[in-house]
Scaffold this motif. Structure first.
Motif, PDB file in Angstrom:
ATOM      1  N   CYS A   1       0.829  -1.207   0.000  1.00  9.97           N
ATOM      2  CA  CYS A   1       0.000   0.000   0.000  1.00  9.97           C
ATOM      3  C   CYS A   1       0.869   1.265   0.000  1.00  9.97           C
ATOM      4  N   ILE A   2       0.535   2.188  -0.911  1.00  9.79           N
ATOM      5  CA  ILE A   2       1.266   3.461  -1.010  1.00  9.79           C
ATOM      6  C   ILE A   2       0.435   4.628  -0.471  1.00  9.79           C
ATOM      7  N   SER A   3      -0.645   4.324   0.216  1.00 12.78           N
ATOM      8  CA  SER A   3      -1.528   5.318   0.839  1.00 12.78           C
ATOM      9  C   SER A   3      -2.051   6.358  -0.142  1.00 12.78           C
ATOM     10  N   CYS A   4      -2.393   5.927  -1.348  1.00 14.59           N
ATOM     11  CA  CYS A   4      -2.910   6.858  -2.352  1.00 14.59           C
ATOM     12  C   CYS A   4      -4.368   7.213  -2.093  1.00 14.59           C
ATOM     13  N   GLY A   5      -5.096   6.333  -1.400  1.00 11.92           N
ATOM     14  CA  GLY A   5      -6.485   6.599  -1.065  1.00 11.92           C
ATOM     15  C   GLY A   5      -7.499   6.230  -2.131  1.00 11.92           C
TER      16      GLY A   5
ATOM     17  N   CYS B   1     -12.278  -2.407  -3.980  1.00 14.06           N
ATOM     18  CA  CYS B   1     -11.015  -1.763  -3.615  1.00 14.06           C
ATOM     19  C   CYS B   1      -9.862  -2.305  -4.465  1.00 14.06           C
ATOM     20  N   ALA B   2      -9.866  -3.607  -4.672  1.00 14.39           N
ATOM     21  CA  ALA B   2      -8.800  -4.241  -5.456  1.00 14.39           C
ATOM     22  C   ALA B   2      -8.833  -3.795  -6.913  1.00 14.39           C
ATOM     23  N   ASN B   3     -10.013  -3.519  -7.419  1.00 15.92           N
ATOM     24  CA  ASN B   3     -10.161  -3.127  -8.811  1.00 15.92           C
ATOM     25  C   ASN B   3      -9.551  -1.757  -9.128  1.00 15.92           C
ATOM     26  N   VAL B   4      -9.421  -0.892  -8.140  1.00 18.56           N
ATOM     27  CA  VAL B   4      -8.905   0.461  -8.380  1.00 18.56           C
ATOM     28  C   VAL B   4      -7.495   0.689  -7.849  1.00 18.56           C
ATOM     29  N   CYS B   5      -6.960  -0.248  -7.106  1.00 15.75           N
ATOM     30  CA  CYS B   5      -5.641  -0.065  -6.497  1.00 15.75           C
ATOM     31  C   CYS B   5      -4.527  -0.172  -7.535  1.00 15.75           C
ATOM     32  N   PRO B   6      -3.664   0.855  -7.620  1.00 14.59           N
ATOM     33  CA  PRO B   6      -2.590   0.836  -8.613  1.00 14.59           C
ATOM     34  C   PRO B   6      -1.449  -0.143  -8.291  1.00 14.59           C
ATOM     35  N   VAL B   7      -1.385  -0.626  -7.055  1.00 13.34           N
ATOM     36  CA  VAL B   7      -0.299  -1.537  -6.669  1.00 13.34           C
ATOM     37  C   VAL B   7      -0.804  -2.897  -6.169  1.00 13.34           C
ATOM     38  N   ASP B   8      -2.081  -3.175  -6.385  1.00 12.68           N
ATOM     39  CA  ASP B   8      -2.680  -4.462  -5.964  1.00 12.68           C
ATOM     40  C   ASP B   8      -2.491  -4.771  -4.488  1.00 12.68           C
ATOM     41  N   ALA B   9      -2.614  -3.749  -3.651  1.00  9.83           N
ATOM     42  CA  ALA B   9      -2.443  -3.955  -2.215  1.00  9.83           C
ATOM     43  C   ALA B   9      -3.610  -4.695  -1.560  1.00  9.83           C
TER      44      ALA B   9
ATOM     45  N   VAL C   1     -15.698   0.525   4.952  1.00  4.82           N
ATOM     46  CA  VAL C   1     -14.878  -0.116   5.987  1.00  4.82           C
ATOM     47  C   VAL C   1     -13.380   0.078   5.753  1.00  4.82           C
ATOM     48  N   ILE C   2     -13.006   0.964   4.826  1.00  2.73           N
ATOM     49  CA  ILE C   2     -11.601   1.249   4.569  1.00  2.73           C
ATOM     50  C   ILE C   2     -11.266   2.611   5.158  1.00  2.73           C
ATOM     51  N   SER C   3     -10.151   2.667   5.894  1.00  5.92           N
ATOM     52  CA  SER C   3      -9.738   3.926   6.496  1.00  5.92           C
ATOM     53  C   SER C   3      -8.218   4.035   6.498  1.00  5.92           C
ATOM     54  N   ALA C   4      -7.744   5.258   6.667  1.00  3.37           N
ATOM     55  CA  ALA C   4      -6.299   5.497   6.710  1.00  3.37           C
ATOM     56  C   ALA C   4      -5.746   5.036   8.049  1.00  3.37           C
ATOM     57  N   GLY C   5      -4.683   4.252   7.978  1.00  2.75           N
ATOM     58  CA  GLY C   5      -3.995   3.816   9.182  1.00  2.75           C
ATOM     59  C   GLY C   5      -2.741   4.647   9.373  1.00  2.75           C
ATOM     60  N   ASP C   6      -1.829   4.179  10.181  1.00  6.06           N
ATOM     61  CA  ASP C   6      -0.594   4.916  10.448  1.00  6.06           C
ATOM     62  C   ASP C   6       0.298   5.024   9.220  1.00  6.06           C
ATOM     63  N   ASP C   7       0.469   3.928   8.495  1.00  2.11           N
ATOM     64  CA  ASP C   7       1.373   3.949   7.336  1.00  2.11           C
ATOM     65  C   ASP C   7       0.742   3.392   6.064  1.00  2.11           C
TER      66      ASP C   7
END
Length: 56
Positions: free
Chosen positions: A9-13, A44-52, A23-29
């Motif tokens: 995860c690169i925290s792109c949001g 969420c998986a469908n839009v993630c650029p890094v498959d996190a 149910v998805i929220s920003a964590g510490d890192d």
């Protein structure tokens, strides 16, 4: 089965607004998924650029 967000995860949001049950929220890192509320839709998986987001 539920999704979780791995260490790639690169925290792109990009995933957060796609979750239909919010149910998805920003964590510490990285972003995190509340496993109890996840409906395993994969939005969420469908839009993630890094498959996190990965299925458990």
């Amino acid at each position: 089965m539920a999704y979780f967000i791995n260490d790639d995860c690169i925290s792109c949001g990009a995933c957060e607004p796609e979750c239909p049950v919010s149910v998805i929220s920003a964590g510490d890192d990285k972003y995190v998924i509340d496993q109890d509320g996840c409906i395993d839709c994969g939005a969420c998986a469908n839009v993630c650029p890094v498959d996190a987001p990965q299925p458990e």
